[in-house]
Write an enzyme that holds these catalytic residues in place. Structure first.
Site, PDB file in Angstrom:
ATOM      1  N   CYS A   1       0.871  -1.209  -0.114  1.00 29.18           N
ATOM      2  CA  CYS A   1      -0.093  -0.022  -0.189  1.00 29.18           C
ATOM      3  C   CYS A   1       0.883   1.148   0.025  1.00 29.18           C
ATOM      4  O   CYS A   1       0.484   2.170  -0.617  1.00 29.18           O
ATOM      5  CB  CYS A   1      -0.828  -0.037   1.113  1.00 29.18           C
ATOM      6  SG  CYS A   1      -2.205  -1.106   1.172  1.00 29.18           S
TER       7      CYS A   1
ATOM      8  N   CYS B   1      14.804   1.575   5.472  1.00 24.96           N
ATOM      9  CA  CYS B   1      13.586   1.724   4.885  1.00 24.96           C
ATOM     10  C   CYS B   1      12.522   2.333   5.920  1.00 24.96           C
ATOM     11  O   CYS B   1      13.248   2.877   7.031  1.00 24.96           O
ATOM     12  CB  CYS B   1      12.959   0.684   4.050  1.00 24.96           C
ATOM     13  SG  CYS B   1      12.989  -0.830   5.425  1.00 24.96           S
TER      14      CYS B   1
END
Length: 375
Positions: free
Chosen positions: A187, A333
């Site tokens: 997403c 990340c």
């Protein structure tokens, strides 16, 4: 038994022949586990609470971020930076103080899944990754509990009920092998319209309530697909696979397995990793290499570390030659998953001087700089 206050609260249910007072007592006596309190788990848990499900279990280890609030309506602005479970429990008890909310602040893994799930009647899979989807399917099958599946992608969503003990197929019958890692964007990478998970999560709650009441027909052997842009529902037939390794005629999976490995995700056991605290020490003394951020541009715009080279993971196959290879490459990340994939990809290109930053920018915010905006 229902108290007078509960009878007043659920009065609209009593006039439904499929529910009535007896059905409402069934709901009160039931227990449902929601894996995740994100886009799908939020609306599912809220409607289950409002309906009077007596005991709701929540599994989540994340903290609330501002980017969650566009779709995860169980959380609010004042909960940013705090555990999702604290936010979710507070909201559910505000919706209905006559229920119990049990919190499991941990990742749902093969090590704890059976212990957690065994205490509930139904499992609602509100996750967004393939290892946990296979895990929730397998533990539900082994414990003979219905697994209510939901997934979302941009403007589309899917719902089904996997319950071989009730005569239907399991998730593995539909998807015997997981897709290649990175082939389906998350997403965060692909985006999702905030209303969509509300629709799919509500459908999951509906199927759970129907199963408890014994009302209607659950979509056993059916995959319900919703196309939001065209306002269309379609239904696909799913057949039980006699060759399924879990629920087939000759099963080979009889206990929970290593789901990260099964889904082809990079193993961090042989990967060089450091914590954010170790990274901070290196940055303070002069980093002996370069720092690469593989999050999306939108995530980087919300919060980023100074001095990073920014290459989104999905662009890495085309851009990895931009990274200098004569120095150590520190990759981070959001939480460590995508950076591990990046390290694995670079290793396949014979670039082995990589180091994965465990916990990513989330851990940096938690342990080093709480003022960093959630992203």
């Amino acid at each position: 038994m229902l108290t007078p206050a509960e009878k007043q609260r659920y009065a609209r249910h009593f006039t439904l022949p499929e529910v009535g007072e007896e059905g409402q007592e069934k709901l009160k006596q039931s227990a449902i586990l929601c894996i995740g309190t994100g886009g799908l788990g939020a609306p599912a848990a809220m409607y289950l609470a409002a309906a009077g499900v007596g005991r709701i279990g929540l599994v989540d280890a994340d903290h609330v971020e501002s980017s969650n609030l566009q779709r995860q309506i169980i959380h609010g602005e004042r909960w940013i930076g705090k555990p999702k479970l604290d936010s979710a429990k507070s909201r559910l008890l505000e919706i209905n103080p006559y229920i119990e909310v049990e919190c499991h602040e941990t990742r749902f893994t093969a090590a704890n899944a059976e212990q957690i799930a065994s205490e509930y009647d139904i499992i609602i899979d509100g996750t967004d990754n393939f290892p946990t989807r296979y895990l929730s399917n397998d533990v539900a099958y082994l414990l003979k509990k219905p697994n209510i599946y939901g997934s979302i992608f941009r403007f589309e969503g899917q719902v089904s009920v996997f319950a071989p003990h009730l005569g239907g197929p399991c998730y593995r019958c539909m998807l015997p092998t997981p897709p290649e890692p990175g082939s389906i964007p998350s997403c965060a990478e692909a985006g999702v319209l905030g209303v969509l998970p509300g629709i799919i999560g509500s459908l999951q709650a509906m199927e759970a309530i129907k199963l408890i009441l014994g009302a209607g027909k659950p979509p056993l052997g059916k995959l319900v697909h919703y196309d939001a842009l065209n306002t269309e529902f379609r239904k696909f037939t799913l057949r039980k696979d006699p060759e399924c390794p879990l629920c087939g005629n000759n099963p080979t999976i009889t206990e929970l397995i290593d789901y990260e490995q099964f889904c082809g995700l990079p193993s961090t056991s042989t990967m060089k990793e450091i914590t954010v605290l170790e990274l901070k020490e290196k940055l303070d003394t002069g980093l002996d290499g370069i720092l690469v951020d593989v999050r999306t541009p939108e995530e980087v715009a919300a919060a980023a570390l100074d001095g990073t080279q920014r290459i989104p993971l999905q662009e890495l196959p085309q851009r990895y030659r931009e990274i200098p290879t004569d120095k150590t490459i520190y990759i981070h990340c959001k939480a460590g998953g995508r950076s591990a994939k990046a390290c694995s990809f670079l290793a396949d290109q014979d670039i082995t001087n990589t180091v994965n930053i465990k916990g990513g920018i989330d851990a940096w915010r938690d342990l080093i700089d709480p003022s960093l905006p959630p992203a």
